[in-house]
Scaffold this active site. Sequence first.
Site, PDB file in Angstrom:
ATOM      1  N   CYS A   1      12.257  10.945   8.122  1.00  9.35           N
ATOM      2  CA  CYS A   1      11.968  10.625   9.694  1.00  9.35           C
ATOM      3  C   CYS A   1      13.258  10.782  10.377  1.00  9.35           C
ATOM      4  O   CYS A   1      12.997  11.139  11.485  1.00  9.35           O
ATOM      5  CB  CYS A   1      11.577   9.185   9.532  1.00  9.35           C
ATOM      6  SG  CYS A   1      12.760   7.942   8.891  1.00  9.35           S
TER       7      CYS A   1
ATOM      8  N   GLU B   1       7.639   1.712  11.776  1.00  9.50           N
ATOM      9  CA  GLU B   1       8.720   2.868  11.516  1.00  9.50           C
ATOM     10  C   GLU B   1       8.107   4.355  11.505  1.00  9.50           C
ATOM     11  O   GLU B   1       7.430   4.665  10.451  1.00  9.50           O
ATOM     12  CB  GLU B   1       9.645   2.385  10.369  1.00  9.50           C
ATOM     13  CG  GLU B   1      10.172   1.132  10.287  1.00  9.50           C
ATOM     14  CD  GLU B   1      11.562   1.185  11.178  1.00  9.50           C
ATOM     15  OE1 GLU B   1      12.047   2.046  11.828  1.00  9.50           O
ATOM     16  OE2 GLU B   1      11.864  -0.133  11.280  1.00  9.50           O
TER      17      GLU B   1
ATOM     18  N   LYS C   1       0.869  -1.165   0.075  1.00 10.50           N
ATOM     19  CA  LYS C   1      -0.081   0.067   0.043  1.00 10.50           C
ATOM     20  C   LYS C   1       0.749   1.177  -0.041  1.00 10.50           C
ATOM     21  O   LYS C   1       1.388   1.574   1.059  1.00 10.50           O
ATOM     22  CB  LYS C   1      -0.805  -0.111   1.136  1.00 10.50           C
ATOM     23  CG  LYS C   1      -1.607   1.314   1.751  1.00 10.50           C
ATOM     24  CD  LYS C   1      -2.484   1.797   0.808  1.00 10.50           C
ATOM     25  CE  LYS C   1      -3.054   3.307   1.100  1.00 10.50           C
ATOM     26  NZ  LYS C   1      -1.647   4.251   0.520  1.00 10.50           N
TER      27      LYS C   1
HETATM   28  P1  NAD Z   1       1.162   8.735   6.934  1.00  7.33           P
HETATM   29  O1  NAD Z   1       1.172   7.959   8.308  1.00  7.33           O
HETATM   30  O2  NAD Z   1       0.021   9.878   6.690  1.00  7.33           O
HETATM   31  O3  NAD Z   1       0.872   7.696   5.616  1.00  7.33           O
HETATM   32  C1  NAD Z   1       1.883   6.559   5.791  1.00  7.33           C
HETATM   33  C2  NAD Z   1       1.110   5.379   4.993  1.00  7.33           C
HETATM   34  O4  NAD Z   1       0.231   4.928   5.748  1.00  7.33           O
HETATM   35  C3  NAD Z   1       0.487   5.987   3.595  1.00  7.33           C
HETATM   36  O5  NAD Z   1       0.623   4.850   2.847  1.00  7.33           O
HETATM   37  C4  NAD Z   1      -0.795   6.164   4.102  1.00  7.33           C
HETATM   38  O6  NAD Z   1      -1.971   5.858   2.907  1.00  7.33           O
HETATM   39  C5  NAD Z   1      -1.127   4.915   4.857  1.00  7.33           C
HETATM   40  N1  NAD Z   1      -2.309   5.131   5.808  1.00  7.33           N
HETATM   41  C6  NAD Z   1      -2.707   6.357   6.142  1.00  7.33           C
HETATM   42  N2  NAD Z   1      -3.668   6.260   7.229  1.00  7.33           N
HETATM   43  C7  NAD Z   1      -3.903   4.769   7.448  1.00  7.33           C
HETATM   44  C8  NAD Z   1      -4.785   3.886   8.071  1.00  7.33           C
HETATM   45  N3  NAD Z   1      -5.761   4.632   8.745  1.00  7.33           N
HETATM   46  N4  NAD Z   1      -4.658   2.506   7.980  1.00  7.33           N
HETATM   47  C9  NAD Z   1      -3.492   2.214   7.243  1.00  7.33           C
HETATM   48  N5  NAD Z   1      -2.634   2.753   6.335  1.00  7.33           N
HETATM   49  C10 NAD Z   1      -2.873   4.377   6.423  1.00  7.33           C
HETATM   50  O7  NAD Z   1       2.447   9.308   6.834  1.00  7.33           O
HETATM   51  P2  NAD Z   1       3.178  10.155   5.621  1.00  7.33           P
HETATM   52  O8  NAD Z   1       2.524  11.455   5.664  1.00  7.33           O
HETATM   53  O9  NAD Z   1       2.948   9.525   4.227  1.00  7.33           O
HETATM   54  O10 NAD Z   1       4.562  10.054   5.687  1.00  7.33           O
HETATM   55  C11 NAD Z   1       5.385  11.007   6.852  1.00  7.33           C
HETATM   56  C12 NAD Z   1       5.594  10.453   8.258  1.00  7.33           C
HETATM   57  O11 NAD Z   1       6.284   9.155   7.897  1.00  7.33           O
HETATM   58  C13 NAD Z   1       6.417  11.129   8.933  1.00  7.33           C
HETATM   59  O12 NAD Z   1       6.058  11.142  10.360  1.00  7.33           O
HETATM   60  C14 NAD Z   1       7.789  10.567   8.917  1.00  7.33           C
HETATM   61  O13 NAD Z   1       8.727  10.744  10.018  1.00  7.33           O
HETATM   62  C15 NAD Z   1       7.409   8.978   8.843  1.00  7.33           C
HETATM   63  N6  NAD Z   1       8.317   8.075   8.447  1.00  7.33           N
HETATM   64  C16 NAD Z   1       9.078   7.405   9.215  1.00  7.33           C
HETATM   65  C17 NAD Z   1      10.269   6.556   8.668  1.00  7.33           C
HETATM   66  C18 NAD Z   1      10.988   5.442   9.778  1.00  7.33           C
HETATM   67  O14 NAD Z   1      11.552   4.734   9.040  1.00  7.33           O
HETATM   68  N7  NAD Z   1      10.911   5.759  10.883  1.00  7.33           N
HETATM   69  C19 NAD Z   1      10.635   6.504   7.273  1.00  7.33           C
HETATM   70  C20 NAD Z   1       9.927   7.563   6.555  1.00  7.33           C
HETATM   71  C21 NAD Z   1       9.039   8.328   6.973  1.00  7.33           C
END
Ligand code: NAD
Length: 495
Positions: free
Chosen positions: A289, A255, A180
């Site tokens: 992140c 993550e 996804k």
């Molecule tokens: P997000 O949480 O909005 O989305 C991440 C993914 O989850 C997307 O594919 C989204 O469509 C999906 N998603 C959203 N709501 C969901 C739900 N209710 N159920 C299942 N899936 C759902 O995050 P984003 O804005 O895409 O990414 C930014 C965030 O990701 C930042 O907080 C960043 O720190 C974090 N991040 C963490 C790492 C790590 O390895 N720790 C790496 C990259 C990004």
Amino acid sequence: MSLITESKDLLPINIGGEMRLGGGDESATLYPATGEVVARLRAPSLADVDEAIARADHAFRTSGWAQRKPHERAAVLYRVASLIRERAEPLAQRQRLDNGKPINETRALVASAAATFQFFASACETLEETITPSRGDFMTMSVYEPMGVVAAITPWNSPIASEAQKVAPALAAGNAVVIKPAEATPLMALELAAICEEAGVPKGLISVLPGRGSVIGDAITKHPLVKRVSFTGGTSTGKHIAHIAADKMMPVSLELGGKSATMVLDDADLDHAVNGVLYGIFSSSGESCIAGSRLFVARKLYNEFLQRLSVRAAALRVGDPADERTQMGPLITAKHRESIERYVELGRSEGASVRTGGARPQGELYARGNYYMPTILEGVKNTDQICQQEIFGPVLVAMPFDNEEDLIAQANDSVYALAAGIWTRDYKRAWRIGRAVQAGTVWINTYKQFSISTPFGGWRDSGLGREKGRLGILQYMEQKSLYWGLNEQPLAWAN
Ligand code: NAD
């Protein structure tokens, strides 16, 4: 592989190995540098999600993938690595269009995806099971089994690399995978799945289901046939997924976000520290992140360091992601840039002063893209919201510190604990602070360096579980103990 630009055709998605249009809402992916449409597609409907997962489960049970000998599965994954390398340039260009990162960064992400497949191919064929110490007439073994259908839910900031980090170990372990990708960046997951199939992964074993997280991601996570979720994204989404996982008794790895402390001690090599701090926060436009977004500088160095840092930040080359000299590209969406602008306003309202940046860059080049200038805020306290909340953009908050105790207390005063950086010439201080700081990864005299062999993950609100590392494959396997009774006599108890 097609490098779509401005195609009017809807892009098919991979529903259980079948390339077809989704039955859900239409959406477009936009090039963040210009706002042009890169591709249009239709998200899957909920019925498509069900179908993809049912097909994945069927492929898991009937394709023989999990039963292939480890070196045979590994051979397919090595081929995936080779195909990614063969197509590295068009893939990197496509990723640039998909998420607007500078071309040099997307080349590195593509190279990392290939290396990840190579690494987990090797982990697959060298994974050992154990004969545990025998107890009399029993022989005992610990073996690993694949889980079935696993989900890989990924964010928009490093598409092909974060997908490879989940898909490679999941396939190596013998599972089926439903990817996804983030709504804004669906293209690389589709390319990766196509490459996996071309390399010999049985059709149906991989699906790509883009679309809204709260609809598609939620349906995948709740699906009874999905046996594990590997999630990378925001902390609030991660917590939501953890609740669903608790109800299903399903393992998850999360993550999540960060607000990582970078610490410049009074004996630091300033040339190294300035470069490292700049790279730590402003590469990837801060959409990382692990961005080193909270800077602590020894008070006696503070003014000189901030002076050098802000001059260099203001000189960073912000611009066209296709230009090899570009250091910072645009932000992912106009909406995300607005959220960063709100954070800078919040900082101002909390008393922060803007040392550099704090605005959109002006000029023709920037007119249509989601650009924002590298920004340094100071005059803040670590307890301010601007120092506690993840901004996920090119905004650094800078603070002086007085002594080591004060430094460690402030660095650890955060709900996040993903990464940290220490700049010092004294290895004993580095050791002391490196052990005292709470974070999944600590860089000493460097920042944002990665090795696929080294486990990665966060503490506290930065996540649960670890990815990467040779044993990363075990995240996608269940452990099973086998007891072999070797006694010639029946069990005495029943006599
Ligand atoms: P997000 O949480 O909005 O989305 C991440 C993914 O989850 C997307 O594919 C989204 O469509 C999906 N998603 C959203 N709501 C969901 C739900 N209710 N159920 C299942 N899936 C759902 O995050 P984003 O804005 O895409 O990414 C930014 C965030 O990701 C930042 O907080 C960043 O720190 C974090 N991040 C963490 C790492 C790590 O390895 N720790 C790496 C990259 C990004």
